[in-house]
Enzyme design. Sequence first.
Site, PDB file in Angstrom:
ATOM      1  N   ARG A   1       1.006  -1.085   0.010  1.00 52.33           N
ATOM      2  CA  ARG A   1      -0.011  -0.132  -0.064  1.00 52.33           C
ATOM      3  C   ARG A   1       1.140   1.306   0.070  1.00 52.33           C
ATOM      4  NH1 ARG A   1      -3.403  -2.661   4.805  1.00 52.33           N
ATOM      5  NH2 ARG A   1      -4.593  -4.034   3.992  1.00 52.33           N
TER       6      ARG A   1
ATOM      7  N   ARG B   1     -10.388   3.829   5.367  1.00 55.64           N
ATOM      8  CA  ARG B   1      -8.539   3.637   5.049  1.00 55.64           C
ATOM      9  C   ARG B   1      -8.492   3.675   3.529  1.00 55.64           C
ATOM     10  NH1 ARG B   1      -6.162  -1.894   7.294  1.00 55.64           N
ATOM     11  NH2 ARG B   1      -6.647  -2.786   5.437  1.00 55.64           N
TER      12      ARG B   1
ATOM     13  N   ARG C   1     -13.104  -8.976   3.264  1.00 56.42           N
ATOM     14  CA  ARG C   1     -12.654  -8.883   4.467  1.00 56.42           C
ATOM     15  C   ARG C   1     -13.780  -8.720   5.265  1.00 56.42           C
ATOM     16  NH1 ARG C   1      -7.037  -6.287   4.554  1.00 56.42           N
ATOM     17  NH2 ARG C   1      -6.121  -7.142   2.574  1.00 56.42           N
TER      18      ARG C   1
HETATM   19  N1  LIG Z   1      -9.825   3.470  17.617  1.00 51.08           N
HETATM   20  C1  LIG Z   1      -9.864   3.909  16.433  1.00 51.08           C
HETATM   21  N2  LIG Z   1     -10.790   4.940  16.126  1.00 51.08           N
HETATM   22  C2  LIG Z   1     -11.002   5.286  14.893  1.00 51.08           C
HETATM   23  N3  LIG Z   1     -10.115   4.690  13.796  1.00 51.08           N
HETATM   24  C3  LIG Z   1      -9.251   3.974  14.000  1.00 51.08           C
HETATM   25  C4  LIG Z   1      -9.072   3.335  15.332  1.00 51.08           C
HETATM   26  N4  LIG Z   1      -8.347   2.353  15.220  1.00 51.08           N
HETATM   27  C5  LIG Z   1      -7.867   2.420  14.014  1.00 51.08           C
HETATM   28  N5  LIG Z   1      -8.456   3.301  13.086  1.00 51.08           N
HETATM   29  C6  LIG Z   1      -8.421   3.465  11.742  1.00 51.08           C
HETATM   30  O1  LIG Z   1      -8.927   2.238  11.221  1.00 51.08           O
HETATM   31  C7  LIG Z   1      -8.531   1.852  10.189  1.00 51.08           C
HETATM   32  C8  LIG Z   1      -7.935   0.434  10.148  1.00 51.08           C
HETATM   33  O2  LIG Z   1      -6.921   0.214  11.182  1.00 51.08           O
HETATM   34  P1  LIG Z   1      -5.486  -0.646  11.056  1.00 51.08           P
HETATM   35  O3  LIG Z   1      -5.176  -0.412   9.669  1.00 51.08           O
HETATM   36  O4  LIG Z   1      -4.705  -0.358  12.139  1.00 51.08           O
HETATM   37  O5  LIG Z   1      -6.509  -2.186  10.970  1.00 51.08           O
HETATM   38  P2  LIG Z   1      -5.750  -3.358  11.222  1.00 51.08           P
HETATM   39  O6  LIG Z   1      -6.516  -4.515  12.009  1.00 51.08           O
HETATM   40  O7  LIG Z   1      -4.251  -3.241  11.300  1.00 51.08           O
HETATM   41  O8  LIG Z   1      -6.182  -3.986   9.616  1.00 51.08           O
HETATM   42  P3  LIG Z   1      -5.554  -5.076   8.725  1.00 51.08           P
HETATM   43  O9  LIG Z   1      -5.615  -6.562   9.377  1.00 51.08           O
HETATM   44  O10 LIG Z   1      -6.348  -4.866   7.322  1.00 51.08           O
HETATM   45  O11 LIG Z   1      -4.125  -4.838   8.570  1.00 51.08           O
HETATM   46  C9  LIG Z   1      -7.014   2.822   9.684  1.00 51.08           C
HETATM   47  O12 LIG Z   1      -7.196   3.798   8.821  1.00 51.08           O
HETATM   48  C10 LIG Z   1      -6.889   3.636  11.312  1.00 51.08           C
HETATM   49  O13 LIG Z   1      -6.423   4.842  11.287  1.00 51.08           O
HETATM   50  N1  LIG Z   2      -1.907 -16.021   8.991  1.00 48.05           N
HETATM   51  C1  LIG Z   2      -0.968 -14.834   8.649  1.00 48.05           C
HETATM   52  N2  LIG Z   2      -2.025 -13.632   8.688  1.00 48.05           N
HETATM   53  C2  LIG Z   2      -1.203 -12.660   8.446  1.00 48.05           C
HETATM   54  C3  LIG Z   2       0.044 -12.486   8.364  1.00 48.05           C
HETATM   55  N3  LIG Z   2       0.503 -11.318   8.208  1.00 48.05           N
HETATM   56  C4  LIG Z   2      -0.664 -10.427   8.414  1.00 48.05           C
HETATM   57  N4  LIG Z   2      -1.764 -11.264   8.273  1.00 48.05           N
HETATM   58  C5  LIG Z   2      -3.287 -10.858   8.363  1.00 48.05           C
HETATM   59  O1  LIG Z   2      -3.592 -10.863   7.086  1.00 48.05           O
HETATM   60  C6  LIG Z   2      -4.710  -9.795   7.350  1.00 48.05           C
HETATM   61  C7  LIG Z   2      -4.781  -8.669   6.329  1.00 48.05           C
HETATM   62  O2  LIG Z   2      -3.443  -7.907   6.326  1.00 48.05           O
HETATM   63  P1  LIG Z   2      -3.373  -6.785   5.441  1.00 48.05           P
HETATM   64  O3  LIG Z   2      -1.934  -6.085   5.652  1.00 48.05           O
HETATM   65  O4  LIG Z   2      -3.435  -7.068   3.757  1.00 48.05           O
HETATM   66  O5  LIG Z   2      -4.549  -5.854   5.786  1.00 48.05           O
HETATM   67  C8  LIG Z   2      -4.808  -9.286   8.663  1.00 48.05           C
HETATM   68  O6  LIG Z   2      -5.875 -10.015   9.332  1.00 48.05           O
HETATM   69  C9  LIG Z   2      -3.705  -9.769   9.219  1.00 48.05           C
HETATM   70  O7  LIG Z   2      -3.453 -10.137  10.604  1.00 48.05           O
HETATM   71  C10 LIG Z   2       0.955 -13.631   8.616  1.00 48.05           C
HETATM   72  O8  LIG Z   2       2.017 -13.682   8.398  1.00 48.05           O
HETATM   73  N5  LIG Z   2       0.131 -14.870   8.775  1.00 48.05           N
END
Ligand SMILES: Nc1ncnc2c1ncn2[C@@H]1O[C@H](COP(=O)(O)OP(=O)(O)OP(=O)(O)O)[C@@H](O)[C@H]1O
Ligand SMILES: Nc1nc2c(ncn2[C@@H]2O[C@H](COP(=O)(O)O)[C@@H](O)[C@H]2O)c(=O)[nH]1
Length: 211
Positions: A56, A149, A160
Amino acid sequence: MYMRFFSRFFSAMAGPRPVVFSGPSGAGKSTLLKKLMKEYDNVFGFSVSHTTRNPRPGEVNGKDYHYVTREEMKAGVERGDFIESAEFSGNMYGTSKAAVQKVQAQNLICILDVDMQGVKNIKETDLNPLYISIQPPSMEVLENRLRDRKTESEESLQKRLRAAKVDMEIGKEPGVFDVIIVNDNLEDAYKVLKSALNEEIDQVKKTNMSS
Ligand SMILES: Nc1ncnc2c1ncn2[C@@H]1O[C@H](COP(=O)(O)OP(=O)(O)OP(=O)(O)O)[C@@H](O)[C@H]1O
Ligand SMILES: Nc1nc2c(ncn2[C@@H]2O[C@H](COP(=O)(O)O)[C@@H](O)[C@H]2O)c(=O)[nH]1
């Protein structure tokens, strides 16, 4: 927001116990982890996963993920390079042995961010981490966060959200996670996360200061 605690820390293995974060895509795992690693960069180390998805904007190869082709990923899995791997929303993801070893060699708490298949697969290994689930306050909020996002196509977003519904049901089953944090207000969720990891943070700080 609430938190459940079923176990406490330091496993029998040498070094700090790893922490696995899971929860629906968009719940805020990366946001919370980045905050934690910024505040405690000498305590936590991130296990950089491999993925076949495209980077991204702003993501850095080798820091956020190792971006590889499906062929490269499959070859790595066949060679036994991975602790676990999974197919999620049309892409492959996996945790390499090298990624975890790199963090553990520095005596840091290894943080893994994996989907629910990753959680299930890691439970079959001897990694013995603490399992933390990050949950959104509702499906509506989750959808809004994912849309805002702006990283997903409509098709990927729907995939998702479907996975999120399943994950949220499995996550409620007793014994799957040690700690469940509902990420509604970010600062509140971060406080709960820090308090859940407080003992480990102190322990690693002490150990690393005396070595
Ligand atoms: N408490 C919150 N309140 C509002 N927005 C939030 C909060 N926490 C996270 N966000 C926003 O929500 C979006 C999703 O958060 P984030 O990318 O950290 O999720 P993630 O669980 O890591 O997702 P993925 O598994 O897809 O990587 C982001 O744009 C982030 O800035
Ligand atoms: N089983 C695994 N899941 C993983 C790993 N690294 C990330 N993740 C999960 O993938 C989704 C989507 O991630 P995104 O970065 O494309 O938004 C998210 O639920 C991550 O927790 C891994 O090594 N193994």
